[in-house]
Design a protein around this motif. Sequence first.
Motif, PDB file in Angstrom:
ATOM      1  N   PRO B 114       0.843  -1.197   0.000  1.00 39.30           N
ATOM      2  CA  PRO B 114       0.000   0.000   0.000  1.00 39.30           C
ATOM      3  C   PRO B 114       0.874   1.240   0.000  1.00 39.30           C
ATOM      4  CG  PRO B 114       0.055  -0.976   2.184  1.00 39.30           C
ATOM      5  CD  PRO B 114       0.757  -1.928   1.262  1.00 39.30           C
ATOM      6  N   PHE B 115       0.380   2.301  -0.651  1.00 48.40           N
ATOM      7  CA  PHE B 115       1.114   3.563  -0.620  1.00 48.40           C
ATOM      8  C   PHE B 115       1.022   4.136   0.784  1.00 48.40           C
ATOM      9  CE2 PHE B 115      -0.661   3.628  -5.076  1.00 48.40           C
ATOM     10  CZ  PHE B 115       0.499   3.133  -5.640  1.00 48.40           C
ATOM     11  N   LYS B 117      -0.302   6.356   2.184  1.00 49.57           N
ATOM     12  CA  LYS B 117      -1.387   7.340   2.151  1.00 49.57           C
ATOM     13  C   LYS B 117      -2.560   6.740   2.911  1.00 49.57           C
ATOM     14  CE  LYS B 117      -0.427   8.603  -2.675  1.00 49.57           C
ATOM     15  NZ  LYS B 117      -0.147  10.032  -2.552  1.00 49.57           N
ATOM     16  N   ASN B 122      -5.445   5.476  -1.179  1.00 46.67           N
ATOM     17  CA  ASN B 122      -4.878   4.309  -1.843  1.00 46.67           C
ATOM     18  C   ASN B 122      -5.802   3.821  -2.950  1.00 46.67           C
ATOM     19  OD1 ASN B 122      -2.364   2.607  -1.098  1.00 46.67           O
ATOM     20  ND2 ASN B 122      -2.954   3.571   0.827  1.00 46.67           N
ATOM     21  N   TYR B 125      -6.296   6.460  -5.830  1.00 43.73           N
ATOM     22  CA  TYR B 125      -5.090   6.793  -6.607  1.00 43.73           C
ATOM     23  C   TYR B 125      -5.269   6.536  -8.104  1.00 43.73           C
ATOM     24  CZ  TYR B 125      -0.165   6.820  -7.961  1.00 43.73           C
ATOM     25  OH  TYR B 125       1.023   7.098  -8.553  1.00 43.73           O
ATOM     26  N   GLY B 164      -2.957   3.406   4.960  1.00 45.98           N
ATOM     27  CA  GLY B 164      -3.111   2.027   4.509  1.00 45.98           C
ATOM     28  C   GLY B 164      -2.155   1.080   5.205  1.00 45.98           C
ATOM     29  N   GLN B 172      -4.007  -5.462   4.208  1.00 41.91           N
ATOM     30  CA  GLN B 172      -3.225  -4.671   3.245  1.00 41.91           C
ATOM     31  C   GLN B 172      -3.298  -5.303   1.865  1.00 41.91           C
ATOM     32  OE1 GLN B 172       0.804  -3.744   4.273  1.00 41.91           O
ATOM     33  NE2 GLN B 172       0.259  -2.953   6.280  1.00 41.91           N
ATOM     34  N   CYS B 176      -4.712  -3.785  -1.571  1.00 45.16           N
ATOM     35  CA  CYS B 176      -4.020  -3.726  -2.863  1.00 45.16           C
ATOM     36  C   CYS B 176      -4.903  -4.294  -3.969  1.00 45.16           C
ATOM     37  CB  CYS B 176      -2.693  -4.491  -2.799  1.00 45.16           C
ATOM     38  SG  CYS B 176      -1.501  -3.683  -1.729  1.00 45.16           S
ATOM     39  N   ARG B 179      -7.438  -1.705  -4.695  1.00 46.17           N
ATOM     40  CA  ARG B 179      -6.792  -0.631  -5.446  1.00 46.17           C
ATOM     41  C   ARG B 179      -6.713  -0.993  -6.930  1.00 46.17           C
ATOM     42  NH1 ARG B 179      -0.850   0.420  -3.364  1.00 46.17           N
ATOM     43  NH2 ARG B 179      -0.339  -1.260  -4.786  1.00 46.17           N
TER      44      ARG B 179
END
Lengths: 464, 270
Positions: B114-115, B117, B122, B125, B164, B172, B176, B179
């Motif tokens: 995860p970024f 953020k 996330n 994005y 995140g 997590q 992802c 995301r």
Amino acid sequence: MQISYLVIALLLLTGVSYFWGRRRAVSLAKGEHLVVLHSLPSFHGAYVALWCGLPALLLVALWMILEPQIVEAVVINQLPADRAILAISDPNVFKLLLTDIRNLASGNIVSQTIDPALQAAANSYMRYEAISQQALFLVALSMAIVMGSFARTRLSQRFRARNRVEKIARWAMMTASLIAILTTVGIVLSLIFETIRFFDKVPFDEFLFGLKWSPQMAMREDQVGSSGAFGAIPLFAGTFLITLIAMVVAVPIGLFSAIYMSEYAGPTMRSVVKPALEILAGVPTVVYGFFAALTVAPFFRGAGESLGLDVSSESALAAGVVMGIMIIPFISSLSDDVMNAVPQSLRDGSYALGATQSETIKQVILPAALPGIVGAVLLAVSRAIGETMIVVMAAGLAANLTANPLEAVTTVTVQIATLLVGDQEFDSAKTLAAFALGLVLFVITLCLNMVALRVVRKYREKYD
Amino acid sequence: MSVAEQLENSGQPEKAVERKSKVIGKDITVHYGEKQALFDVNLAIPEHQVTALIGPSGCGKSTFLRCINRMNDVIDGCRVGGELTVDGVDIYRSNIDVVELRARVGMVFQKPNPFPKSIYDNIAYGPRIHGQASGRGEMDEVVETSLRRAGLWDEAKDRLEEPGTSLSGGQQQRLCIARAIAVNPDVILMDEPCSALDPIATARIEELIDELRERFTIVIVTHSMQQAARVSQRTAFFHLGVLVDEGETDQIFTNPKDERTQDYITGRFG
């Protein structure tokens, strides 16, 4: 000179005792494999050597600190009563007398006629010196031998020489780090004490809030134009103006080159650009200084003239721009390291979502690296505030309170340098002002560094 | 045009006919500098199924996976040969927009990444950079659907503004996945998505993969034969850069044609 022979002798003894202890350890193994020993023979040797050398060398060091004071006190006490009392009550007389005695003892010519009492004191001074030195030789050498022999008798098969040597090494390292800390404390204390003396002569609020800086003190009553004003505001304003210009130059250039180096440049490009930037960091500040004063400042003045602007030949602009160039490598190198530390997995994650390289940099890498970049910038700021050589050469001495970068300004560091250059009396407000300025500067850079470290630590992203 | 591209190179044409192939690799070779990592791989990946790529470490299965969204481009000295089509379009043609391709072929990595953020950002994005949602309301909707589809909504709905990275490992990884879904891709590539997770988190992800296959075509690289057997409909076995065997998962695991496949899935090597 004589002491150095003693030290050499002690070091030789230490070296010999190493092999002495080592051989004993080998013989302790009684011909069996060395594995029967708890520690390797070299640790046994080191243990004996440390016991032989360290206490004796410490003794020598202690003696060198204490011996002169003891001998001096004894000699002064032997002077005729009236002088001795005078000397003890007034430290200045004490020092003067001592200098005379020492000069006599070392055979330097004394300007005055030789006082028989002083001559006697000089003779006894020499005698005591000789005695104490002989005693030191004797005590130190025998101490080394006795301690070494004692350490050697303690060796045995199960003796934990290795652990003990480690322990001594730990103490040695602690001492080393203490030296750095104590030096810092010493510097700060000396700054504080001199600053307190300064504030005896100049009021606190005048220094901190005064708008006029003119540190000439009148030597005579009727001297012209030497009122002495110690308002530090113009100096700090000048410092911040130049720092601001430097950061305006250094932050974008440094940051962009860091982004280029860490994200876009190929390995070949990187292997050229990075060392080149580091060369920039290696240029001595004196060189930057005359580059600023002789090349950049005239260039700005010429350019200003052709635009119809009145640019001072020692402008804040020239000093600031050159200082900015000096600082570029700090920012670029640190930021580059921070951006390289952003894990590749984050870049991959962003690319895999269909982000372009610049989107990835803007939205993932820079935010992740921001705390480190802010830290780098703050460190660069404190570097710029403390920088002296460039501003001494390029920024001028006139303490103008202005925000116009085309005018000449002066900085705190320049004033400290000029206040202390040349012969100075060390009890005038003029000289002491340097310490007060130094203290304020120190506090400012200290705060900046602390904030920088705080920011870096607090906002450090946990990548995983 | 991709409708009737048939699996003339695959081992089991008669069973794959029913579904159209989303991704087709023809004679794919990959070099990392001097070293050749893939040798003439021919593989078709059917739509709305889970295809598992199995094989011992270093066999080229991840390399093949990374060819499909051209993530190999990121690696210096990597060359890809052959023809790889997604929906019939050769993605290694010079005029292909890699960025657009990756928006259509999403990817989930081995380690959750995860970024740094917030959970919300996330997810947002991808849609944000592709301009897929206009306004906060629409974006909220995208975030919610993505999180729901990734089975993370109930756990995350009250903490969308938290970073995140504050989620657990399994969460997590689902983040992802969410995301990747948020960009609304056609294909999702998963590179050992469960190897860093505990068995419970793994089971959740596997369930999720099974649900996701209705909407997306999924290719998953895995080291776990059980996982391949559980989640996939088709399995391809790679060994030393060569595609050894490929077919229906049941058939690969019960009746492999190649001896090496047999040896690998029975644990005799690998």
